[in-house]
Design a protein around this motif. Structure first.
Motif, PDB file in Angstrom:
ATOM      1  N   SER A  74       0.766  -1.169   0.014  1.00  0.00           N
ATOM      2  CA  SER A  74       0.123   0.046   0.113  1.00  0.00           C
ATOM      3  C   SER A  74       0.925   1.481   0.209  1.00  0.00           C
ATOM      4  N   ALA A  78       0.960   4.015  -2.983  1.00  0.00           N
ATOM      5  CA  ALA A  78       0.600   5.535  -2.673  1.00  0.00           C
ATOM      6  C   ALA A  78       1.724   6.339  -3.496  1.00  0.00           C
ATOM      7  N   PRO A 193      -4.264  -3.869  -1.271  1.00  0.00           N
ATOM      8  CA  PRO A 193      -3.257  -2.657  -1.626  1.00  0.00           C
ATOM      9  C   PRO A 193      -3.829  -2.238  -3.052  1.00  0.00           C
ATOM     10  N   ASP A 210      -1.536   6.762   1.075  1.00  0.00           N
ATOM     11  CA  ASP A 210      -2.553   5.587   1.222  1.00  0.00           C
ATOM     12  C   ASP A 210      -3.167   5.844   2.662  1.00  0.00           C
ATOM     13  N   SER A 212      -3.891   4.954   6.000  1.00  0.00           N
ATOM     14  CA  SER A 212      -3.717   3.722   7.162  1.00  0.00           C
ATOM     15  C   SER A 212      -4.178   4.145   8.380  1.00  0.00           C
ATOM     16  N   TYR A 265      -6.530   1.124   4.095  1.00  0.00           N
ATOM     17  CA  TYR A 265      -5.456   0.959   2.846  1.00  0.00           C
ATOM     18  C   TYR A 265      -6.040   1.223   1.629  1.00  0.00           C
ATOM     19  N   GLU A 266      -6.923   2.114   1.634  1.00  0.00           N
ATOM     20  CA  GLU A 266      -7.139   2.717   0.206  1.00  0.00           C
ATOM     21  C   GLU A 266      -6.330   3.868  -0.061  1.00  0.00           C
ATOM     22  N   LEU A 267      -6.299   4.484  -1.159  1.00  0.00           N
ATOM     23  CA  LEU A 267      -5.688   5.684  -1.881  1.00  0.00           C
ATOM     24  C   LEU A 267      -6.503   6.856  -1.648  1.00  0.00           C
TER      25      LEU A 267
END
Ligand code: ADP
Ligand code: MG
Length: 323
Positions: A74, A78, A193, A210, A212, A265-267
């Motif tokens: 992840s 990013a 990720p 990212d 977190s 853990y998305e962007l």
């Protein structure tokens, strides 16, 4: 290193390490020798998971193998980097074959899915601690940084937010309360990720990070390093079907979890208006949902608002280990 440690490394790690043409020497020597693609820049990330701090004792070992690598993937996502090589430092209370088997299975399933080779590591005895270092590459000057956001950029996030945080809360309450939602537990234990999306954003997005520690906290890093501010539209934060099943629209959680819960853990990324169409097309080609959740502005700070223009006062601040 004792013989049993040697056979443990051999059996569970060296045997599955995967191979890449750019691994000149992998596991088995004093250090790995790796062939960098000519002209590319090296990107390095490292993350540690400590039992009781980053994951509850009840976390299944295959999830730990997955997650220890996923959090690093992840970070590379990013930056828009291509992941290539990993090293793994494992501190184990004891050499438990069943545990190791499941851990390695989770780790290598994700490593194989992203073409990552395990090229070395370290194995020691002590309280359960898992450190993965991930190395990757990016064309010179093309890494997506936190510092590139510009006023006028549109602010996007991938996937859905708040799921892992809700899953964690449900798993903590599971002893007394109802059974946790399986989809939410999957989001907590097996984050996906967004590596392909990160690579596609190269040359298009101005800034990326990212998520977190929660959207507000991580967006805050982008805003600070870019010296800009943002308006966030809290009604439009993407919420999964599971989230919508479990949380009332009228509850504080409807807003607070997507804004402040960690571990999704998305962007989160910013795009100049002229590039938005291209970004939407590329995300669509990956079948990767992305949602515009706000706008970057010159005025510093974050302004959360509803679609009808009313201000929303966020209470959560995201996760901070030292707070
Ligand atoms: P040294 O004593 O020279 O540091 P070690 O005896 O610790 O080497 O490790 C021997 C080899 O096994 C090295 O190539 C090392 O990178 C690898 N290794 C050790 N532990 C792990 C692990 N958990 N996962 C992958 N490779 C490992
Ligand atoms: Mg040595």
């Amino acid at each position: 290193m004792s013989l049993s440690e040697f056979s443990l490394i051999d059996r569970f790690f060296a045997a599955h390490a995967g191979s890449r043409a750019d691994v000149v020497t992998g596991i088995g020597d004093d250090a790995a020798v790796l062939a960098l693609p000519p002209g590319e820049q090296l990107v390095a990330a490292v993350d540690t998971l400590v039992e009781g701090v980053h994951f509850p004792l009840s976390t299944p070992p295959n999830s730990l193998g997955h997650k220890a690598l996923a959090v690093n993937l992840s970070d590379l996502a990013a930056l828009g980097a291509q992941p290539r090589w990993a090293t793994l430092a494992l501190t184990l209370p004891q050499a438990d074959n069943t545990w190791l088997e499941a851990f390695a299975q989770g780790f290598f399933a994700l490593a194989d899915a992203h073409g990552v080779a395990l090229v070395g590591g370290d194995t020691t005895r002590g309280p359960l601690t898992i450190t993965v270092q991930l190395l990757g590459t990016v064309p010179p000057g093309q890494a997506l940084l936190r510092s590139g956001a510009k006023p006028g950029d549109q602010l996007f996030v991938s996937g859905t937010l708040g799921d892992a945080g809700l899953g964690l809360r449900q798993s903590r309450a599971a002893a007394q309360g109802p059974k946790p939602d399986a989809d939410l537990i999957d989001r907590l234990n097996c984050p996906q990720p967004r590596v392909a999306l990160g690579e596609q954003l190269r040359g298009l997005a101005h800034a990326a990070i990212d998520i977190s520690d929660g959207l507000l906290a991580d967006l805050g890093h982008v805003l600070e390093q870019s010296q800009v501010g943002a308006t966030l539209w809290v009604d439009r934060l993407p919420r999964s079907a599971a989230f919508q099943r479990e949380v009332e629209v009228s509850s504080a959680d409807w807003f607070e979890l997507p804004l402040s819960a960690g571990d999704d853990y998305e962007l989160c990324f910013t795009v100049a208006p002229a590039q938005v169409e291209s970004v939407l097309t590329r995300a669509e080609a990956l079948s990767q949902p992305i949602t515009q959740v706000g706008e970057i502005e010159a005025k510093l700070g974050v302004r959360c608002c509803h679609d009808d223009g009313r201000a929303y006062n966020a209470t959560g601040r995201g996760y901070d280990h030292f707070a």
